[in-house]
Design a protein around this motif. Structure first.
Motif, PDB file in Angstrom:
ATOM      1  N   GLU A   1       0.956  -1.350   0.034  1.00 51.72           N
ATOM      2  CA  GLU A   1       0.067  -0.536   0.055  1.00 51.72           C
ATOM      3  C   GLU A   1       0.580   1.477  -0.221  1.00 51.72           C
ATOM      4  OE1 GLU A   1      -3.046   2.303   2.653  1.00 51.72           O
ATOM      5  OE2 GLU A   1      -2.994  -0.130   2.697  1.00 51.72           O
ATOM      6  N   PRO A   2       0.765   2.063  -0.893  1.00 49.59           N
ATOM      7  CA  PRO A   2       1.688   3.438  -0.679  1.00 49.59           C
ATOM      8  C   PRO A   2       1.133   4.588   0.359  1.00 49.59           C
ATOM      9  CG  PRO A   2       0.091   2.594  -3.100  1.00 49.59           C
ATOM     10  CD  PRO A   2      -0.238   2.669  -2.054  1.00 49.59           C
ATOM     11  N   PRO A   3       1.551   5.342   0.292  1.00 55.15           N
ATOM     12  CA  PRO A   3       1.158   6.142   1.461  1.00 55.15           C
ATOM     13  C   PRO A   3       0.187   7.158   0.794  1.00 55.15           C
ATOM     14  CG  PRO A   3       4.254   6.753   0.693  1.00 55.15           C
ATOM     15  CD  PRO A   3       2.945   5.351  -0.158  1.00 55.15           C
ATOM     16  N   ARG A   4      -0.553   7.357   1.672  1.00 59.14           N
ATOM     17  CA  ARG A   4      -1.835   8.211   0.893  1.00 59.14           C
ATOM     18  C   ARG A   4      -1.833   8.965   0.141  1.00 59.14           C
ATOM     19  NH1 ARG A   4      -5.323   6.488   5.156  1.00 59.14           N
ATOM     20  NH2 ARG A   4      -4.018   5.086   4.872  1.00 59.14           N
ATOM     21  N   ASP A   5      -1.203   9.786   0.772  1.00 55.52           N
ATOM     22  CA  ASP A   5      -1.075  11.511  -0.174  1.00 55.52           C
ATOM     23  C   ASP A   5      -0.004  10.971  -1.712  1.00 55.52           C
ATOM     24  OD1 ASP A   5       1.646  10.558   0.848  1.00 55.52           O
ATOM     25  OD2 ASP A   5       1.604  13.112   0.615  1.00 55.52           O
ATOM     26  N   ARG A   6       0.197   9.502  -1.119  1.00 54.79           N
ATOM     27  CA  ARG A   6       0.450   8.991  -3.186  1.00 54.79           C
ATOM     28  C   ARG A   6       0.314   8.577  -3.561  1.00 54.79           C
ATOM     29  NH1 ARG A   6       5.648  10.867  -0.232  1.00 54.79           N
ATOM     30  NH2 ARG A   6       6.124   9.334   0.268  1.00 54.79           N
ATOM     31  N   ASP A   7      -0.889   7.648  -3.230  1.00 50.53           N
ATOM     32  CA  ASP A   7      -1.311   6.477  -3.925  1.00 50.53           C
ATOM     33  C   ASP A   7      -2.639   6.595  -4.412  1.00 50.53           C
ATOM     34  OD1 ASP A   7      -3.447   4.425  -4.347  1.00 50.53           O
ATOM     35  OD2 ASP A   7      -3.852   4.071  -1.833  1.00 50.53           O
TER      36      ASP A   7
END
Length: 639
Positions: free
Chosen positions: A202-208
């Protein structure tokens, strides 16, 4: 003049449900006054000093009062309507100051939440149509008139998932990524799952990419199935005005979605690209749109929006084929049902069902999938009964009743059980109500009234705990959770209808009432009502005047909007006074009750109730035989 019947059967021993019903009215009257005193300001706004930092929040303010005018319509206090209007005005000023509204209407948000916001408006229109007509029509024009930028008549779509009074509000969020909280991600997952390889971390939320530009581009534009709830707003305008342009829009827009469902093996798709193609932005997928089948709620949002639209379009056009928007998808999820305990299900709505099922969370029962994505059907839950019950109530069709009987047969828990839980929808007791109407749950009226009392008293205690405390933005649901007005029991028992579909529906009812003396909607003081059957050929209503001194007069209306026709009525009578006894008799005899009948031929019937009398009416109805409207029996008439 309407046909008039005078009740003559004496009320000696009141049935238990009658005083319990009037006690609930009295308790509710005290409770809403407490809430207004403790949680609202002088102009009706909620006591709130914080801001709103996202596009969310408008619904939470309006939802707090959604059923206050509904209670007035049922027979609540005379001043409750003015109080509900004051709160709408105050909250509207408050939200305008917070930057959430433009010209008194939502700037732009999804219709899962807009539908919730608008229930308060719809009930105000129902209670005082002349006062609310201008606003309601102005709001409907945002969608009916393409000049406002929401509707594309060429492709028969609403142009974007976030829509309203501000055409400049595009996309689904402000900033670079969707503000998805960790707890929400854990419950519902992410949109556009297929954009990441199955084994990707799972990518970081702000770079998903699922929450950023891809979300804005693929599901932040075009139409989505939850926009179907806008049909409630346009249907409300049609009821107020009777103007053909609103009816025609409903036929066009709802008909377009019905055509798309028919082309998808009957299952309603959840997305349409700006060029009018289903799946045009989702690599051909009929699922995956905003608030659609895949994310976040599936059937919980799609099914409710579909039934709101189908019933509004059917009511306005007289074409019941609009209900085919709902049935195939409903039957599809039932066909994929599995019997399991809720504790074994992959439900994303655990907080809802653990309260509603209580001790039956471990009981194997039918679960149906709410969501669909590339993996197939998933997110299994017990059936939400609001949609199939609304369909059956509307149609009266044997096949819609048979579906309910099959669901009951497949249930592992007892449908007769009544639990005093609180759901956001102020609903959830459709199963025991259906069992009552089926004739095998005779104690339901007293039990649901007791459950309603329990909820009011619980919320009064909650109010006492939280009054005077500052409410931060994260806790604005406190007001809804504390709202002490509970109406489901009264809607079922007195109107013979299900609670309104919460995401923007228009009220259903077999009958409604007006106080003939006060010339206002609702049951008169001291009068209780019970609908024990809703078969169109034999809708059974009992009216009781508990007052030992004062007569009352009730106008019975067929349908929520006078859309049904009362062809005739059979009623109980007692013309022999010998039950009273003579001068030297300290006891009394049993009243001899007979039956009389009367032709009616209209939507209204007046029943005069002398002191301490009761009457049972068996109405023969023609469903939807008349043009629905908010007209009252007092319009141009002498009651």
């Amino acid at each position: 003049m309407y046909p008039v019947i005078t009740a003559s059967v004496p009320l000696l021993e009141p049935p238990g449900w009658a005083p319990a019903q009037r006690e609930l009215f009295a308790l509710l009257d005290r409770a809403w006054r407490r809430f207004a005193r403790d949680f609202t300001g002088p102009d009706g706004r909620l006591t709130y000093d914080d801001g709103l930092t996202s596009r969310d929040g408008v619904d939470d303010f309006y939802e707090t009062f959604f059923n206050w005018p509904q209670l007035y319509l049922l027979g609540g206090a005379d001043d409750l309507l003015a109080e509900a209007e004051r709160h709408w005005e105050g909250v509207t000023r408050q939200l305008t100051e917070l930057g959430m509204l433009h010209d008194e209407y939502e700037r732009g948000y999804d219709w899962f939440h807009q539908g919730e916001s608008l229930l308060l408006l719809y009930f105000l229109c129902m209670a005082a149509p002349e006062r609310w007509r201008e606003r309601a029509l102005r709001f409907a024009e945002l969608y009916v008139d393409p000049a406002h930028g929401n509707y594309d008549p060429g492709h028969r779509i609403i142009r974007r998932p976030h829509n309203g009074s501000d055409p400049a509000r595009e996309g689904l969020f402000d900033g670079t990524s969707y503000p998805w909280l960790a707890k929400e991600a854990a419950m519902y997952g992410f949109p556009l799952e297929w954009l990441l390889p199955p084994d990707a971390e799972e990518p970081p939320r702000d770079r998903d990419p699922r929450l950023g530009e891809q979300m804005r581009r693929r599901i932040g534009t075009g139409d989505t199935a939850v926009n179907l709830a806008a049909a409630g707003l346009v249907g409300n305008a049609w009821l107020l005005s009777g103007e053909e342009r609103y009816r025609d829009w409903l036929a066009e827009y709802v008909g377009a979605w019905r055509d798309r469902a028919a082309a998808n093996n009957g299952i309603l798709p959840d997305n349409v690209a700006p060029d009018g193609t289903v799946g045009g932005l989702l690599a051909g997928r009929w699922y995956g749109g905003h608030y659609g089948w895949s994310w976040p709620h599936g059937w919980y949002s799609v099914g409710h929006a579909a039934v709101v639209a189908a019933l509004a379009a059917a009511l306005a056009t007289g074409d019941d084929s609009h209900t085919d928007l709902v049935r195939p998808a409903l039957d599809e999820i039932i066909a994929h049902g599995k019997v399991m305990a809720f504790t074994e299900a992959d439900s994303s709505l655990a907080t809802k069902w653990t309260v509603q099922l209580r001790e039956d969370v471990d009981t194997p029962t039918l679960h149906v999938p709410f969501r669909y994505d590339d993996r197939g059907w998933f997110d299994y839950n017990p059936m939400l009964m609001g949609v199939p019950v609304a369909l059956w109530h509307h149609s009266g069709a044997p096949e819609d009743r048979a579906r309910l009987e099959r669901l009951r047969a497949a249930a592992g828990h007892d449908w007769r059980t009544v639990r005093p839980f609180r759901s956001k929808e102020e609903a959830g007791h459709e199963e025991p109500w259906f069992a009552y109407l089926a004739g095998d749950n005779p104690d339901y009226p007293e039990r649901i009234l007791a459950a309603a009392q329990a909820q009011v008293r619980h919320r009064l205690t909650r109010m006492e705990r939280y009054r005077g405390r500052p409410v931060p933005e994260a806790d604005i649901h406190l007001w809804q959770q504390s709202n002490p007005v509970v109406t489901e029991a009264l809607v079922q028992l007195t109107w013979g209808g299900p609670q309104v579909v919460y995401n923007g529906g228009l009220q259903q009812a077999r009958v409604r009432y007006y106080d003939a003396a006060a010339r206002r909607p609702g049951l008169p003081p001291s009068v209780a009502a019970l609908v024990s059957a809703i078969d169109p050929e034999a809708t059974v209503v009992e009216l009781v005047n508990l007052d030992p001194e004062v007569p009352r007069s009730v106008i019975v209306q067929a349908g929520a909007f006078a859309e049904h026709d009362i062809r005739g009525v059979a009623y109980t009578a007692c013309e022999d006074p010998s039950w009273i006894g003579d001068l030297y008799d300290y006891g009394h005899g049993e009243p001899v009750v007979t039956t009389a009948s009367l032709d009616v031929g209209g939507p209204w019937l007046r029943v005069d109730l002398p002191r301490s009398t009761r009457i049972r009416l068996t109405l023969r109805l023609a469903l939807r035989a008349r043009t629905a409207s908010y007209a009252s029996p007092f319009d141009g008439r002498d009651a």
